[in-house]
Design a protein around this motif. Structure first.
Motif, mmCIF file in Angstrom:
data_model
loop_
_atom_site.group_PDB
_atom_site.id
_atom_site.type_symbol
_atom_site.label_atom_id
_atom_site.label_comp_id
_atom_site.label_asym_id
_atom_site.label_seq_id
_atom_site.Cartn_x
_atom_site.Cartn_y
_atom_site.Cartn_z
ATOM 1 N N ALA A 35 0.814 -1.222 0.000
ATOM 2 C CA ALA A 35 0.000 0.000 0.000
ATOM 3 C C ALA A 35 0.844 1.267 0.000
ATOM 4 N N VAL A 36 2.019 1.233 0.625
ATOM 5 C CA VAL A 36 2.836 2.453 0.716
ATOM 6 C C VAL A 36 3.962 2.513 -0.308
ATOM 7 N N ALA A 37 4.063 1.531 -1.181
ATOM 8 C CA ALA A 37 5.117 1.533 -2.195
ATOM 9 C C ALA A 37 4.998 2.785 -3.067
ATOM 10 N N GLY A 38 6.023 3.624 -3.060
ATOM 11 C CA GLY A 38 6.047 4.838 -3.872
ATOM 12 C C GLY A 38 5.251 6.000 -3.317
ATOM 13 N N ILE A 39 4.688 5.857 -2.137
ATOM 14 C CA ILE A 39 3.824 6.896 -1.553
ATOM 15 C C ILE A 39 4.649 7.990 -0.880
ATOM 16 N N THR A 40 4.235 9.242 -1.107
ATOM 17 C CA THR A 40 4.809 10.378 -0.379
ATOM 18 C C THR A 40 3.727 11.207 0.302
ATOM 19 N N THR A 41 2.453 10.955 -0.039
ATOM 20 C CA THR A 41 1.349 11.711 0.542
ATOM 21 C C THR A 41 0.221 10.768 0.937
ATOM 22 N N PHE A 42 -0.293 10.978 2.134
ATOM 23 C CA PHE A 42 -1.498 10.277 2.575
ATOM 24 C C PHE A 42 -2.638 11.287 2.550
ATOM 25 N N GLU A 43 -3.658 11.017 1.771
ATOM 26 C CA GLU A 43 -4.838 11.880 1.694
ATOM 27 C C GLU A 43 -5.886 11.299 2.641
ATOM 28 N N LEU A 44 -6.210 12.061 3.690
ATOM 29 C CA LEU A 44 -7.055 11.561 4.776
ATOM 30 C C LEU A 44 -8.477 12.114 4.751
ATOM 31 N N GLY A 69 13.244 5.918 2.646
ATOM 32 C CA GLY A 69 13.994 7.088 2.199
ATOM 33 C C GLY A 69 13.167 8.199 1.579
ATOM 34 N N ARG A 70 11.860 8.182 1.799
ATOM 35 C CA ARG A 70 11.006 9.221 1.225
ATOM 36 C C ARG A 70 10.424 10.099 2.327
ATOM 37 N N GLN A 71 10.265 11.388 2.002
ATOM 38 C CA GLN A 71 9.552 12.320 2.881
ATOM 39 C C GLN A 71 8.063 12.077 2.700
ATOM 40 N N VAL A 72 7.287 12.251 3.740
ATOM 41 C CA VAL A 72 5.853 11.996 3.651
ATOM 42 C C VAL A 72 5.067 13.147 4.265
ATOM 43 N N GLU A 73 3.902 13.392 3.716
ATOM 44 C CA GLU A 73 2.981 14.398 4.248
ATOM 45 C C GLU A 73 1.609 13.771 4.396
ATOM 46 N N LEU A 74 0.862 14.265 5.376
ATOM 47 C CA LEU A 74 -0.513 13.832 5.578
ATOM 48 C C LEU A 74 -1.409 15.035 5.318
ATOM 49 N N HIS A 75 -2.361 14.867 4.415
ATOM 50 C CA HIS A 75 -3.262 15.964 4.048
ATOM 51 C C HIS A 75 -4.693 15.600 4.403
ATOM 52 N N GLY A 76 -5.478 16.609 4.743
ATOM 53 C CA GLY A 76 -6.903 16.420 4.960
ATOM 54 C C GLY A 76 -7.258 15.780 6.283
ATOM 55 N N ALA A 77 -6.394 15.917 7.279
ATOM 56 C CA ALA A 77 -6.681 15.337 8.590
ATOM 57 C C ALA A 77 -7.865 16.051 9.230
ATOM 58 N N SER A 78 -8.756 15.280 9.814
ATOM 59 C CA SER A 78 -9.908 15.860 10.511
ATOM 60 C C SER A 78 -9.449 16.531 11.803
ATOM 61 N N GLU A 79 -10.282 17.384 12.322
ATOM 62 C CA GLU A 79 -9.999 18.032 13.606
ATOM 63 C C GLU A 79 -9.850 16.967 14.696
ATOM 64 N N ASN A 80 -10.666 15.927 14.629
ATOM 65 C CA ASN A 80 -10.593 14.863 15.636
ATOM 66 C C ASN A 80 -9.238 14.150 15.593
ATOM 67 N N LEU A 81 -8.722 13.877 14.413
ATOM 68 C CA LEU A 81 -7.423 13.221 14.295
ATOM 69 C C LEU A 81 -6.318 14.132 14.818
ATOM 70 N N ARG A 82 -6.367 15.399 14.460
ATOM 71 C CA ARG A 82 -5.345 16.338 14.951
ATOM 72 C C ARG A 82 -5.409 16.445 16.475
ATOM 73 N N SER A 93 7.550 14.532 13.880
ATOM 74 C CA SER A 93 8.270 13.536 13.081
ATOM 75 C C SER A 93 7.453 12.245 12.901
ATOM 76 N N LEU A 94 6.543 11.951 13.810
ATOM 77 C CA LEU A 94 5.721 10.747 13.691
ATOM 78 C C LEU A 94 4.597 10.925 12.685
ATOM 79 N N LEU A 95 4.058 12.127 12.614
ATOM 80 C CA LEU A 95 2.986 12.441 11.669
ATOM 81 C C LEU A 95 3.293 13.792 11.027
ATOM 82 N N PRO A 96 4.251 13.830 10.113
ATOM 83 C CA PRO A 96 4.702 15.107 9.556
ATOM 84 C C PRO A 96 3.634 15.823 8.750
ATOM 85 N N HIS A 97 3.600 17.117 8.922
ATOM 86 C CA HIS A 97 2.699 17.976 8.139
ATOM 87 C C HIS A 97 1.246 17.526 8.263
#
Length: 100
Positions: A35-44, A69-82, A93-97
């Motif tokens: 599932a994460v092969a080649g992934i740099t962004t998680f759209e939530l 070896g890839r940088q990752v970002e998480l986008h679209g996190a809900s207020e509850n998740l934050r 560092s555990l959940l960047p951006h």
């Protein structure tokens, strides 16, 4: 009963939909490497619910990507998740951006 979890890769983005909780994390856990092969962004934005089990899986997925070896970002996190991440006082560092 939890809403089914689904995910789809589009380019370097993994789109997550449904509930990411104790009842649904197993299916993604079993396919995490693929599932994460080649992934740099998680759209939530498609997640309707995330509990502590879902938060733990997100942290693990981010770590998998980072170890590859890839940088990752998480986008679209809900207020509850934050809020959940803040309650656990997680370093960025555990959940960047982790952005809404």
């Amino acid at each position: 009963m939890a809403e089914e979890l689904s995910w789809k890769q589009e380019g370097s983005t993994l789109h997550l939909h449904g509930e990411l909780d104790g009842e649904t994390v197993q299916q993604l856990w079993r396919q995490r490497e693929k599932a994460v092969a080649g992934i740099t962004t998680f759209e939530l934005r498609g997640l309707t619910r995330v509990d502590t089990a879902g938060l733990a899986l997100l942290i693990h997925l981010v770590a998998l990507v980072s170890r590859q070896g890839r940088q990752v970002e998480l986008h679209g996190a809900s207020e509850n998740l934050r809020t959940l991440a803040q309650l656990y006082n997680l370093p960025e560092s555990l959940l960047p951006h982790l952005a809404g």
